[in-house]
Motif scaffolding. Structure first.
Motif, PDB file in Angstrom:
ATOM      1  N   THR A 297      -2.423  18.487  10.422  1.00  0.00           N
ATOM      2  CA  THR A 297      -1.141  17.892  10.168  1.00  0.00           C
ATOM      3  C   THR A 297      -0.199  19.294  10.690  1.00  0.00           C
ATOM      4  OG1 THR A 297      -1.687  16.848   8.225  1.00  0.00           O
ATOM      5  CG2 THR A 297       0.677  17.390   8.463  1.00  0.00           C
ATOM      6  N   SER A 298       0.707  19.033  11.495  1.00  0.00           N
ATOM      7  CA  SER A 298       1.492  19.846  11.914  1.00  0.00           C
ATOM      8  C   SER A 298       2.794  20.084  11.264  1.00  0.00           C
ATOM      9  CB  SER A 298       2.019  19.791  13.498  1.00  0.00           C
ATOM     10  OG  SER A 298       2.995  20.496  13.837  1.00  0.00           O
ATOM     11  N   TYR A 299       3.258  21.283  10.847  1.00  0.00           N
ATOM     12  CA  TYR A 299       4.568  21.320  10.022  1.00  0.00           C
ATOM     13  C   TYR A 299       5.492  22.033  10.736  1.00  0.00           C
ATOM     14  CZ  TYR A 299       2.161  19.412   5.777  1.00  0.00           C
ATOM     15  OH  TYR A 299       1.946  18.489   4.992  1.00  0.00           O
ATOM     16  N   ALA A 300       5.384  21.808  12.218  1.00  0.00           N
ATOM     17  CA  ALA A 300       6.264  22.670  13.146  1.00  0.00           C
ATOM     18  C   ALA A 300       7.701  22.290  12.529  1.00  0.00           C
ATOM     19  CB  ALA A 300       6.027  22.294  14.558  1.00  0.00           C
ATOM     20  N   ALA A 301       8.034  20.767  12.533  1.00  0.00           N
ATOM     21  CA  ALA A 301       9.189  20.305  12.160  1.00  0.00           C
ATOM     22  C   ALA A 301       9.694  20.888  10.834  1.00  0.00           C
ATOM     23  CB  ALA A 301       9.309  18.789  12.264  1.00  0.00           C
ATOM     24  N   GLY A 302       8.732  20.980   9.878  1.00  0.00           N
ATOM     25  CA  GLY A 302       9.209  21.263   8.549  1.00  0.00           C
ATOM     26  C   GLY A 302       9.028  22.606   8.163  1.00  0.00           C
ATOM     27  N   GLY A 303       8.652  23.172   8.921  1.00  0.00           N
ATOM     28  CA  GLY A 303       8.368  24.610   8.749  1.00  0.00           C
ATOM     29  C   GLY A 303       7.306  25.150   7.723  1.00  0.00           C
ATOM     30  N   ASP A 304       7.372  26.407   7.519  1.00  0.00           N
ATOM     31  CA  ASP A 304       6.658  27.126   6.574  1.00  0.00           C
ATOM     32  C   ASP A 304       6.950  26.488   5.266  1.00  0.00           C
ATOM     33  OD1 ASP A 304       5.390  28.648   8.449  1.00  0.00           O
ATOM     34  OD2 ASP A 304       6.874  30.446   8.171  1.00  0.00           O
ATOM     35  N   THR A 305       8.118  26.365   4.842  1.00  0.00           N
ATOM     36  CA  THR A 305       8.271  25.912   3.617  1.00  0.00           C
ATOM     37  C   THR A 305       7.833  24.273   3.210  1.00  0.00           C
ATOM     38  OG1 THR A 305      10.593  26.996   3.537  1.00  0.00           O
ATOM     39  CG2 THR A 305      10.262  25.111   1.723  1.00  0.00           C
ATOM     40  N   ALA A 306       7.937  23.601   4.147  1.00  0.00           N
ATOM     41  CA  ALA A 306       7.069  22.281   3.858  1.00  0.00           C
ATOM     42  C   ALA A 306       5.654  22.416   3.938  1.00  0.00           C
ATOM     43  CB  ALA A 306       7.507  21.278   5.122  1.00  0.00           C
ATOM     44  N   ALA A 307       4.999  23.202   4.536  1.00  0.00           N
ATOM     45  CA  ALA A 307       3.700  23.465   4.695  1.00  0.00           C
ATOM     46  C   ALA A 307       3.255  24.179   3.188  1.00  0.00           C
ATOM     47  CB  ALA A 307       2.955  24.410   5.738  1.00  0.00           C
ATOM     48  N   ILE A 308       3.997  25.248   2.619  1.00  0.00           N
ATOM     49  CA  ILE A 308       3.691  25.792   1.229  1.00  0.00           C
ATOM     50  C   ILE A 308       4.034  24.664   0.420  1.00  0.00           C
ATOM     51  CG2 ILE A 308       4.636  27.295  -0.320  1.00  0.00           C
ATOM     52  CD1 ILE A 308       5.593  29.124   2.288  1.00  0.00           C
ATOM     53  N   ASN A 309       4.843  23.749   0.234  1.00  0.00           N
ATOM     54  CA  ASN A 309       5.143  22.804  -0.647  1.00  0.00           C
ATOM     55  C   ASN A 309       3.903  21.579  -0.673  1.00  0.00           C
ATOM     56  OD1 ASN A 309       7.505  23.896  -1.596  1.00  0.00           O
ATOM     57  ND2 ASN A 309       8.726  22.740  -0.224  1.00  0.00           N
TER      58      ASN A 309
END
Length: 179
Positions: A5-17
């Motif tokens: 899953t890429s979190y390029a759109a949501g960024g680091d915060t989305a991946a952390i969450n």
């Protein structure tokens, strides 16, 4: 089965969450490699864990020897004395401390925990007087602005740039930092 899953759109915060809520089994990225971020994830989701791995990842300074696009070229950068002075002005111990036990000042690209590390090469120590003597020897114009630019936007990098600015200004240099 592996689902990437890429979190390029949501960024680091989305991946952390997503890691905190248990949506992910494994996560990787620059911001996620910070020990404080890893500890935060584990504190909010005790089902997770992290491992510290030795890395040769490093932060280094590059000097712009080609000149700036606005024709405000810094001729001092071409001299080895200027670059040596900058090296002497930086408090590498303090700079490494920004990364909470994840960094160390080095003279080479080999970490001191590596069996190939050469402990005979001393780490440069900060020496403001020696740096100023080098700058004076080339007739450095202390009113000329030294621009330091980074593309990282995290707080640790902002703190690191603050250390660098302070270190250089303590020797009388005029410094601007752009993050």
């Amino acid at each position: 089965k592996v689902l990437l899953t890429s979190y390029a759109a949501g960024g680091d915060t989305a991946a952390i969450n997503a890691m905190i809520t248990g949506e992910l089994d494994y996560v990787y990225g620059n911001a996620l490699s910070d020990i404080t971020v890893a500890e935060n994830i584990v504190s909010q989701n005790p089902e997770t864990t992290y491992a510290i791995q030795s890395s040769t990842y490093n932060r280094k300074l590059f000097f712009n020897l080609l000149g700036r696009g606005d024709d405000k070229k810094n001729d001092y950068i071409y001299t080895k004395e200027f670059r040596q002075a900058i090296n002497l002005l930086l408090d590498k111990e303090a700079m490494a401390s920004v990364y909470a036990g994840q960094a160390e000042p080095l003279t080479t690209f080999v970490p001191n925990g590596d069996p190939l590390y050469n402990s005979d090469i001393p780490v440069h120590k900060r020496d403001v007087a020696a740096a100023k003597a080098l700058l004076d020897s080339i007739g450095f114009d202390y009113s000329q602005t030294i621009d330091i630019i980074t593309y990282y936007t995290d707080q640790a990098t902002a703190d690191l740039m603050g250390f660098m600015k302070q270190n250089l200004e303590e020797a009388g240099l005029t410094v601007e930092v752009a993050i």
